[in-house]
Design a protein around this motif. Structure first.
Motif, short mmCIF file in Angstrom:
data_model
loop_
_atom_site.label_atom_id
_atom_site.label_comp_id
_atom_site.label_asym_id
_atom_site.label_seq_id
_atom_site.Cartn_x
_atom_site.Cartn_y
_atom_site.Cartn_z
N LEU A 7 0.77 -1.28 -0.18
CA LEU A 7 0.05 -0.07 0.11
C LEU A 7 0.76 1.14 0.14
O LEU A 7 0.58 2.26 -0.42
CB LEU A 7 -0.84 0.01 1.22
CG LEU A 7 -2.07 -0.96 1.16
CD1 LEU A 7 -2.76 -0.98 2.64
CD2 LEU A 7 -2.99 -0.89 -0.03
N THR A 10 2.30 1.50 -3.70
CA THR A 10 1.48 2.17 -4.85
C THR A 10 0.84 3.33 -4.26
O THR A 10 0.41 4.33 -5.28
CB THR A 10 0.13 0.96 -4.66
OG1 THR A 10 -0.50 0.93 -3.20
CG2 THR A 10 0.41 -0.36 -5.17
N VAL A 405 -11.48 4.10 -10.79
CA VAL A 405 -10.54 3.65 -9.94
C VAL A 405 -10.19 2.22 -10.13
O VAL A 405 -8.81 1.99 -10.35
CB VAL A 405 -10.62 3.71 -8.40
CG1 VAL A 405 -9.70 2.65 -7.66
CG2 VAL A 405 -10.69 5.24 -7.77
N ILE A 406 -11.13 1.26 -10.37
CA ILE A 406 -10.70 0.04 -10.61
C ILE A 406 -10.13 -0.31 -11.89
O ILE A 406 -10.47 0.13 -13.03
CB ILE A 406 -12.30 -0.86 -10.46
CG1 ILE A 406 -12.20 -2.30 -10.14
CG2 ILE A 406 -12.98 -0.81 -11.66
CD1 ILE A 406 -11.75 -2.39 -8.74
N PHE A 410 -3.46 -4.99 -9.42
CA PHE A 410 -3.38 -4.31 -7.98
C PHE A 410 -2.80 -2.94 -8.11
O PHE A 410 -3.32 -2.08 -7.40
CB PHE A 410 -2.97 -5.41 -7.19
CG PHE A 410 -2.33 -4.87 -5.92
CD1 PHE A 410 -3.49 -4.79 -4.94
CD2 PHE A 410 -1.16 -4.29 -5.55
CE1 PHE A 410 -3.08 -4.39 -3.50
CE2 PHE A 410 -0.78 -3.60 -4.30
CZ PHE A 410 -1.86 -3.95 -3.34
N THR A 413 -4.87 -0.15 -9.62
CA THR A 413 -6.11 0.02 -8.68
C THR A 413 -5.87 0.73 -7.56
O THR A 413 -6.32 2.07 -7.24
CB THR A 413 -6.87 -1.28 -8.66
OG1 THR A 413 -7.24 -1.88 -9.79
CG2 THR A 413 -7.91 -0.87 -7.46
N TYR A 414 -4.70 0.51 -6.79
CA TYR A 414 -4.62 1.17 -5.50
C TYR A 414 -3.89 2.57 -5.89
O TYR A 414 -4.14 3.42 -4.91
CB TYR A 414 -3.64 0.14 -4.67
CG TYR A 414 -4.66 -0.79 -3.65
CD1 TYR A 414 -4.96 -0.80 -2.36
CD2 TYR A 414 -5.12 -2.05 -4.53
CE1 TYR A 414 -5.96 -1.58 -2.00
CE2 TYR A 414 -6.09 -2.59 -3.95
CZ TYR A 414 -6.35 -2.71 -2.49
OH TYR A 414 -7.11 -3.40 -2.01
N GLY A 417 -6.63 4.61 -6.78
CA GLY A 417 -7.44 4.92 -5.76
C GLY A 417 -6.93 6.15 -4.83
O GLY A 417 -7.84 6.98 -4.55
N GLY A 501 -14.07 5.21 -3.64
CA GLY A 501 -12.55 4.62 -3.62
C GLY A 501 -12.39 3.53 -2.53
O GLY A 501 -11.92 2.50 -2.84
N LEU A 505 -11.28 -0.33 -3.47
CA LEU A 505 -10.14 -0.91 -2.84
C LEU A 505 -10.48 -2.17 -2.23
O LEU A 505 -9.87 -3.20 -2.34
CB LEU A 505 -9.40 -0.08 -2.09
CG LEU A 505 -8.94 1.35 -2.77
CD1 LEU A 505 -8.18 2.06 -1.72
CD2 LEU A 505 -8.22 1.37 -3.99
N TYR A 508 -11.43 -5.05 -4.90
CA TYR A 508 -10.41 -5.86 -5.25
C TYR A 508 -9.81 -6.55 -4.28
O TYR A 508 -9.29 -7.71 -4.72
CB TYR A 508 -9.42 -4.67 -6.06
CG TYR A 508 -8.25 -5.39 -6.90
CD1 TYR A 508 -8.50 -5.15 -7.96
CD2 TYR A 508 -7.31 -6.00 -6.38
CE1 TYR A 508 -7.69 -5.76 -9.14
CE2 TYR A 508 -6.07 -6.62 -7.06
CZ TYR A 508 -6.51 -6.47 -8.51
OH TYR A 508 -5.73 -7.23 -9.44
N ALA A 509 -9.52 -6.14 -3.03
CA ALA A 509 -8.81 -7.18 -2.09
C ALA A 509 -9.86 -8.30 -1.96
O ALA A 509 -9.22 -9.27 -1.58
CB ALA A 509 -8.80 -6.47 -0.72
#
Length: 752
Positions: A7, A10, A405-406, A410, A413-414, A417, A501, A505, A508-509
């Motif tokens: 995190l 990114t 965002v998506i 990974f 995306t992050y 976001g 957002g 996130l 996706y997780a």
């Protein structure tokens, strides 16, 4: 990489700013097209219709800034058409309770599948989703839905018209791609002077190939200097490698090596000149020393394969300069007749069935595109429904944020976001402050919105956070013409951005697509493709008269595509918060690095041998095709071993190479050999190349065998893995290789 570290990594990537801005002329042109739409519509129909027109023109303009080699007007028209359809359907569905959420989920799923056509199609399809969310919130009757849809489509049409009337560096993307290919060859030639085993990055040549594909409209207008030069670059690349290699080219030291260094220096200068001429469109200017270096007598110093490679380099460079010098201005307007070598790009009309077939091909459980489509649909719908529960007027910003965002991986995306939240907060606060202090009228608000659009176009490559700041301010000014409290609206948008957002996130997780899990598959595909490439080259030595050069070319394209897929997967996997061993216990990251070097060596040796392929009139080299088939089966089995965690076994290939090399020894001296093989004539030179090349191929396979060997204690690490009881090693490899080639790896060539 742990989650906190991922995190942090990114987040920094999303907030990182690039110092270079975009093309200011293109930014002004895009903003001008928006102004030509929004001001007349505002004057004639009012702010609500102007909002629809501005949204269509802006998103169509964004489509023209994407990395694509299609004509920019066609991109704007396609985006405008998609915006019109999405807006019309959204208006029809929003009047029926519960139907809009269903339409939103279905449209988001289709937008996710659009990524199978490439990033440009995916971005444009996602933007049509955001237009549906924004525009349909305006209170209008169903009877005026068609009018708003036509205004959105009109924005795309005006963008296309302005681009056509105000061309800025036509064919610039194609020129840059081809010039980058020649510049990369110049750099490669310089590195070969000091490192004869240097590798060349095939990415510029791959990009140039994609840029060379033209639509029928482009084929009638393509500058002649962009026709044929890419094929020359493809031939120069193996010739440079062939003359520098100490095994198949010039000697490692001595006068021959010094002469080759001079030739490579001269070739690099000329390649740089070609790159500059292609990029700028100016006539090529010969450097003072390079032509003399290349034209100096070659034969007294060079002989055999190095002499043939040197002559080929000088001939190809002369052909490239001739192609640039023969251009005339009148030919720029003449239609170019399509030939068998022209790469055809389907027009927009013919692209529809191709797109449908491509998207349908992604409807399989393991497809990452299908995973992205399901994730995008679920995240956008969840954000929309959760936001509706809050009762806020601008709840649609949550779904809009989630859609933007998506992304399929990974890291994007992050990083997007975090950048989206930061950029939206700053942009909304700044624009809201301007509105509260200045209280601009409708015309002034439109002017501020157009200025923000120009800033967004200009900062597309600067960073997603800066661009989002400009776009958020543009939306505030645009929707500020409608009734509503400005401060309350700003609060709602910030809250909904945070909600959207967070949903993206978390979504996706919960439903990730880890590239780490795909690394073994990508590795296996690259290994198999490299083996097929070597086999195709060896087949050219085994049957020069009946050999089809397109087979070698197709195999080379396979290697490039699988290599690019492997490198992309490895780069994305490095940023993922997943332990490598959790998904591919048979290969560590260190092993992947060693495998990359080994496969690169295997491909490089094949490239060197391709540079010396004999003419059709040459005598065949006995056993070359058979050895190539054995090598292809062995590498296919090695690819399967990567997927199953079993060790690769190339003993059969090594044994066959020793026997074959002994047979080839008779082709290099006078008199009949022990097996009655010819020992002089045209076959002798080819035999010399394949004898040295086969030894290097086996060396590369040995390094690959050690690189992908499973660690002790892993499943299938026993030395007898892959053996069929009761069969010799050679037969076990043949049977296992045949099964793999039947489709176990699922290897394919995307877009070729």
């Amino acid at each position: 990489m742990p989650w906190l570290a991922a995190l942090r990594h990114t987040g920094r990537a999303g907030l990182r700013l690039e110092p270079a801005l975009g093309d200011p002329y293109r930014a002004v042109r895009g903003a001008l097209a928006v102004a030509l739409v929004v001001f007349p519509v505002l004057t004639i129909s009012g702010p609500r219709q102007a909002t629809s027109a501005a949204m269509g023109a802006f998103i169509a303009g964004v489509a023209t800034f994407q990395r694509s080699f299609r004509p920019r007007p066609s991109l704007a028209l396609a985006a405008g058409f998609g915006l019109g359809v999405s807006t019309f359907l959204g208006y029809l569905a929003v009047s029926v309770p519960g139907l809009f959420a269903v339409l939103l989920a279905a449209w988001a799923f289709a937008a996710g599948l659009a990524w199978s056509l490439g990033p440009t199609a995916g971005v444009v399809a996602t933007n049509t989703l955001t237009a549906m969310l924004v525009v349909v919130q305006l209170p209008v009757s169903v009877g005026t839905a068609a009018g708003h849809a036509l205004l959105c489509a009109l924005g795309g049409g005006v963008q296309a018209l302005v681009i056509t009337l105000w061309p800025i560096r036509n064919w610039g993307a194609q020129r840059d791609a081809l010039a980058d290919a020649y510049a990369s060859l110049a750099d490669y030639a310089r590195r070969l002077r000091h490192d004869p085993h240097a590798f060349v990055d095939p990415e510029p040549l791959m990009t140039a190939r994609h840029a060379a594909a033209v639509t029928p409209w482009q084929a009638r207008r393509r500058p002649p200097e962009l026709h044929g030069l890419r094929g020359i670059a493809e031939k120069i690349r193996p010739a440079l490698a062939a003359i520098a290699d100490p095994e198949l080219g010039a000697a490692a030291a001595g006068p021959e090596r010094e002469r080759v260094r001079e030739l490579l220096a001269g070739a690099a200068e000329l390649l740089d000149v070609l790159a500059r001429a292609i990029r700028t469109g100016a006539p090529p200017a010969y450097p003072a020393a390079a032509p003399a270096t290349l034209a100096a007598p070659l034969h007294p110093v060079l002989h055999g394969p190095p002499l043939r490679a040197a002559r080929r380099i000088t001939a190809l460079l002369g052909k490239a300069f001739g192609a640039l010098e023969q251009r005339t201005e009148s030919r720029l307007e003449m239609p170019l007749a399509g030939t068998g070598g022209v790469l055809q790009r389907p027009g927009l009309g013919r692209l529809v069935p191709i797109a449908l077939r491509t998207a349908r091909g992604q409807l399989r459980p393991r497809s990452p595109i299908l995973h992205h489509a399901v994730r995008l649909s679920g995240v956008v719908t969840a954000a929309y429904l959760l936001a509706r529960l809050t009762g806020l007027h601008h709840s649609y910003w949550a779904a809009l944020t989630a859609a933007m965002v998506i992304r399929p991986d990974f890291a994007q995306t992050y990083s997007r976001g975090i950048a989206r939240v930061a950029g939206t907060v700053v942009g909304v606060l700044l624009a809201t402050g301007v509105v509260e202090l200045l209280h601009p009228g409708n015309a002034a608000a439109c002017a501020l919105a157009v200025a923000c659009i120009a800033g967004g176009y200009l900062t597309l490559g600067t960073g997603y956070a800066v661009m989002t700041c400009c776009i958020s301010a543009y939306v505030v000014f645009l929707l500020g013409m409608l009734p509503g409290g400005v401060l309350e609206t700003a609060r709602d948008r910030i809250l909904m951005t945070l909600l959207g957002g967070a949903v993206a996130l978390v979504g996706y997780a919960l439903f990730p697509t880890w590239e780490t899990a795909r690394l073994p598959e990508r590795t296996a595909e690259w290994i198999t493709a490299a083996g097929r490439y070597a086999a195709a080259v060896l087949a050219g030595y085994g049957d020069p008269a009946g050999h089809d050069p397109r087979q070698v070319r197709g195999a080379l394209l396979d290697v490039r595509e699988t290599r690019a897929a492997f490198l992309l997967a490895r780069e994305r996997a490095a940023a993922e918060p997943v332990r490598h061993g959790a998904h591919s216990p048979q290969l560590s990251r260190r092993q992947l690095g060693r495998a990359r070097e080994a496969i690169g060596l295997l491909s490089r040796v094949s490239l060197l041998m391709e540079a010396h392929l004999p003419d059709r009139q040459a005598e065949p080299v006995p056993g070359a095709a058979e050895f190539g088939q054995l090598l292809a089966r062995a590498t296919a089995a090695a690819g399967a071993a990567v997927l199953t965690g079993t060790p690769a076994d190339f003993r059969a290939v090594r044994a066959a190479q020793r026997v074959w090399a002994h047979q080839l020894d008779g082709l290099g001296a006078d008199g009949p050999g022990p097996d009655g093989l010819p020992q002089s004539g045209p076959a002798a030179g080819a035999a010399e190349v394949v004898r040295a090349g086969s030894r290097l191929l086996v060396q590369a396979l040995g390094e690959l065998e050690r690189a992908i060997r499973p660690s002790a204690g892993s499943a299938g690490s026993a030395g007898s893995a892959g053996r069929v009881p009761g069969l010799p090693v050679e037969q076990a490899h043949a049977d296992r290789g045949g099964q793999v080639e039947a489709g176990d790896l699922g290897t394919h060539r995307d877009g070729q």
